[in-house]
Design a protein around this motif. Structure first.
Motif, PDB file in Angstrom:
ATOM      1  N   SER A  53       0.842  -1.199   0.000  1.00 26.47           N
ATOM      2  CA  SER A  53       0.000   0.000   0.000  1.00 26.47           C
ATOM      3  C   SER A  53       0.872   1.242   0.000  1.00 26.47           C
ATOM      4  CB  SER A  53      -0.892   0.022   1.250  1.00 26.47           C
ATOM      5  OG  SER A  53      -1.699  -1.130   1.301  1.00 26.47           O
ATOM      6  N   ARG A  54       0.338   2.286  -0.605  1.00 30.69           N
ATOM      7  CA  ARG A  54       1.017   3.584  -0.616  1.00 30.69           C
ATOM      8  C   ARG A  54       0.605   4.388   0.605  1.00 30.69           C
ATOM      9  NH1 ARG A  54      -1.145   3.303  -5.742  1.00 30.69           N
ATOM     10  NH2 ARG A  54      -2.473   5.088  -5.295  1.00 30.69           N
ATOM     11  N   ARG A  55       1.397   5.377   0.945  1.00 26.55           N
ATOM     12  CA  ARG A  55       1.158   6.248   2.101  1.00 26.55           C
ATOM     13  C   ARG A  55      -0.280   6.784   2.088  1.00 26.55           C
ATOM     14  NH1 ARG A  55       4.271   9.404   5.605  1.00 26.55           N
ATOM     15  NH2 ARG A  55       3.362  11.427   6.110  1.00 26.55           N
ATOM     16  N   GLY A  56      -0.955   6.667   3.224  1.00 24.09           N
ATOM     17  CA  GLY A  56      -2.313   7.168   3.385  1.00 24.09           C
ATOM     18  C   GLY A  56      -3.408   6.183   3.034  1.00 24.09           C
ATOM     19  N   VAL A  57      -3.071   5.097   2.339  1.00 21.35           N
ATOM     20  CA  VAL A  57      -4.066   4.088   1.966  1.00 21.35           C
ATOM     21  C   VAL A  57      -4.607   3.416   3.222  1.00 21.35           C
ATOM     22  CG1 VAL A  57      -4.318   1.789   0.904  1.00 21.35           C
ATOM     23  CG2 VAL A  57      -3.169   3.627  -0.343  1.00 21.35           C
ATOM     24  N   ILE A  58      -5.917   3.184   3.223  1.00 21.43           N
ATOM     25  CA  ILE A  58      -6.544   2.402   4.288  1.00 21.43           C
ATOM     26  C   ILE A  58      -7.103   1.136   3.670  1.00 21.43           C
ATOM     27  CG2 ILE A  58      -8.500   2.280   5.888  1.00 21.43           C
ATOM     28  CD1 ILE A  58      -8.036   5.175   6.540  1.00 21.43           C
TER      29      ILE A  58
END
Length: 185
Positions: A53-58
């Motif tokens: 996952s990339r930064r900020g992904v939930i």
């Protein structure tokens, strides 16, 4: 490897001991004998999965109906904030949640027993999360609750960058409580 109980009944933290030298490090990421000594038996561990996952992904909040799904979760690369919510109707910690930072420095593993919602947010530029799951995935048993449900009021540390369409359209916490026959949250 040290094992710690958490504030949620049955949820454990496994803390490996990395050994560092001039080459880098070595650590045991799983030991079935230690896990069994603490009441965790993933059997033959039906599935190992990994997400990136990339930064900020939930990702989440996900669970399984029926017998549920037990899993051992770790962050192999990067940093995440991991969330676990107890949805076991007869549990003394029903409706409570646990937030744990998992990263590729401490190597802490989170044991999530069956009957929990689980999700996380990637805090680093990328985060690889590995799951060791006790039984095969059965899509008909998938359940979810919205990551931004106002009754749960999870304070995600970063602005949310991406969620899947499934997670964006997940039912509310109150809907899950109703389905479980519970009137408290």
């Amino acid at each position: 490897m040290q094992v710690e109980e958490t504030e949620l009944a049955g949820v454990l933290l496994f803390r490996p001991t990395p050994h560092h030298d001039e080459r880098g490090l070595f650590t045991r990421t799983f030991d079935a004998a230690i896990a069994r000594a603490h009441g965790v038996d993933l059997g033959e561990a039906a599935q190992d999965s990994q997400s990136r996952s990339r930064r900020g992904v939930i990702r989440g909040l996900h669970g399984r109906s029926g017998r549920g799904e037990a899993k051992l979760v770790r962050c192999a690369h990067g940093v995440i904030l991991d969330i676990v919510i107890d949805i076991r109707p007869d549990s003394p910690t029903f409706g409570r949640r646990l937030q744990v930072r998992l990263d590729d420095t401490e190597f802490t593993h989170l044991y999530v027993p069956a009957g929990m919602l689980h999700g996380f947010q990637a805090l680093s530029e990328t985060a690889d999360v590995c799951y060791r799951i006790d039984r095969p995935h059965e899509p008909g048993e998938d359940i979810a609750v919205r990551y931004d449900d106002p009754d749960l009021a999870i304070d995600w540390p970063l602005p949310v960058t991406v969620v899947s369409p499934r997670d964006a359209q997940a039912p509310s916490w109150r809907s899950l409580l109703s389905a479980l026959g519970r009137d408290r949250g």
